[in-house]
Design a protein around this motif. Structure first.
Motif, PDB file in Angstrom:
ATOM      1  N   VAL A  99       0.869  -1.179   0.000  1.00 18.56           N
ATOM      2  CA  VAL A  99       0.000   0.000   0.000  1.00 18.56           C
ATOM      3  C   VAL A  99       0.902   1.224   0.000  1.00 18.56           C
ATOM      4  O   VAL A  99       1.611   1.491   0.975  1.00 18.56           O
ATOM      5  N   TYR A 130      -2.228  -0.938  -3.872  1.00 18.99           N
ATOM      6  CA  TYR A 130      -3.167   0.160  -3.615  1.00 18.99           C
ATOM      7  C   TYR A 130      -2.367   1.451  -3.427  1.00 18.99           C
ATOM      8  O   TYR A 130      -1.249   1.420  -2.893  1.00 18.99           O
ATOM      9  N   ILE A 134      -9.911  -1.455   1.444  1.00 20.59           N
ATOM     10  CA  ILE A 134      -8.911  -2.421   0.975  1.00 20.59           C
ATOM     11  C   ILE A 134      -9.336  -3.839   1.348  1.00 20.59           C
ATOM     12  O   ILE A 134      -9.246  -4.765   0.529  1.00 20.59           O
TER      13      ILE A 134
END
Length: 310
Positions: free
Chosen positions: A5, A45, A291
């Motif tokens: 992330v 992400y 997420i």
């Protein structure tokens, strides 16, 4: 499998978000690792703010979603390299902040509080304000923020009107839509609140013609987007007295330049974009939960519709 992330919203924001995000990811997506640098092809992400130096999303071939920290996405949604799903921020704390800001300033204008706050000896003019039931408030924009504000203000008993591009139904409110509905809504707005996204269709929506439709002496509260209002037209309406006061929290250029006429205008209140700030602890939960949903194969929440621009 580890998820990468990437926090691509700048170091200053990372200082605020690091711990809340790490804790939220640990609780919701323990396989996620939060980083500020990574090879693009390894990123799953991206946590984003429009001020980010990251502007080319092409190399991020594995990225499953870009998660915006702000509610507004007008500065990113048109990026041609952004082909990944884009989610805007919808945070309960952000919504509550907006409700409190608008309610406070709506009551301030409704009760004529400025005259008493700035009163001097001899300023004894006991004029009774109307009750809320005798005052109409209109909200432009009936998304999550607009509906939450409408619910709060309707509890006081105000006559509530609202406008959206398409048909809406909001308890305690008369809803309008389309061009004719906009005129009807504006004509009833003794206090007007603007909570629309900024798109090509809404930029300068409040121009000379629209402002002239408002009832004489109407007040404007704009915590939505600075570009919704034609600054020159608003100043003219304030100078003529047609608009009694404008409380503005958002501007085309921020910080608002020191030489902008809003600063010195006696009928303008400037606030420094504080109506609905994103708060790290609650926003981190929103991001981590999105997420987790994505990893479980569930639809992403707060997904931006590129064709509408928000």
């Amino acid at each position: 499998m580890t998820l990468t992330v990437l926090f691509a919203a700048g170091q200053d924001l990372f200082n605020d978000y690091h711990v809340p995000l790490a804790n939220a990811l640990k609780d919701n997506a323990p396989e996620a690792v939060l980083v500020t640098e990574a090879a693009p092809e390894t990123v799953d992400y991206i946590i984003y703010a429009p001020s980010s130096v990251l502007q080319d999303f092409t190399p991020y071939t594995r990225c499953k979603a870009v998660l915006n920290l702000w509610a507004g996405v007008e500065k990113i949604v048109g990026n041609p390299t952004l082909t990944q799903p884009l989610c805007r921020m919808v945070d309960p704390a952000l919504t509550q902040g907006m409700v409190e800001y608008v309610s406070g300033h709506a009551l301030r204008h409704h009760l004529g509080m400025d005259a008493h706050i700035h009163a001097r000896p001899g300023d004894w003019n006991p004029v009774d304000p109307p009750l809320a039931q005798d005052r109409s408030i209109a909200i432009l924009g009936l998304g999550a923020l607009g509906q939450a504000v409408a619910k709060a203000l309707s509890a006081f008993g105000f006559q509530m009107h609202g406008w959206a591009r398409g048909p809406k139904s909001v308890p305690g409110m008369t809803c309008h839509h389309g061009p004719t509905g906009l005129t009807d809504c504006l004509s009833r707005a003794e206090i007007l609140v603007t909570l629309l996204p900024l798109t090509p269709d809404t930029e300068n929506l409040l121009d000379t013609r629209a402002l002239a439709i408002l009832p004489e002496g109407a007040a404007l509260i704009n915590p939505g987007r600075g570009g919704l209002v034609d600054d020159t037209a608003l100043i003219a309406a304030l100078d003529s007295g047609h608009i009694s006061h404008a409380t503005l929290d958002v501007f085309r250029t921020e910080p608002l330049p020191a030489d902008h006429p809003f600063w010195a205008h006696p009928r303008v209140t400037v606030t420094p974009h504080i109506a609905a700030t994103t708060r790290p602890h609650t926003a981190a939960q929103v991001i981590a939960q999105n997420i987790a949903r994505s990893e479980m194969g569930q639809p992403l929440l707060n997904l931006v519709d590129r064709s509408r621009g928000y």
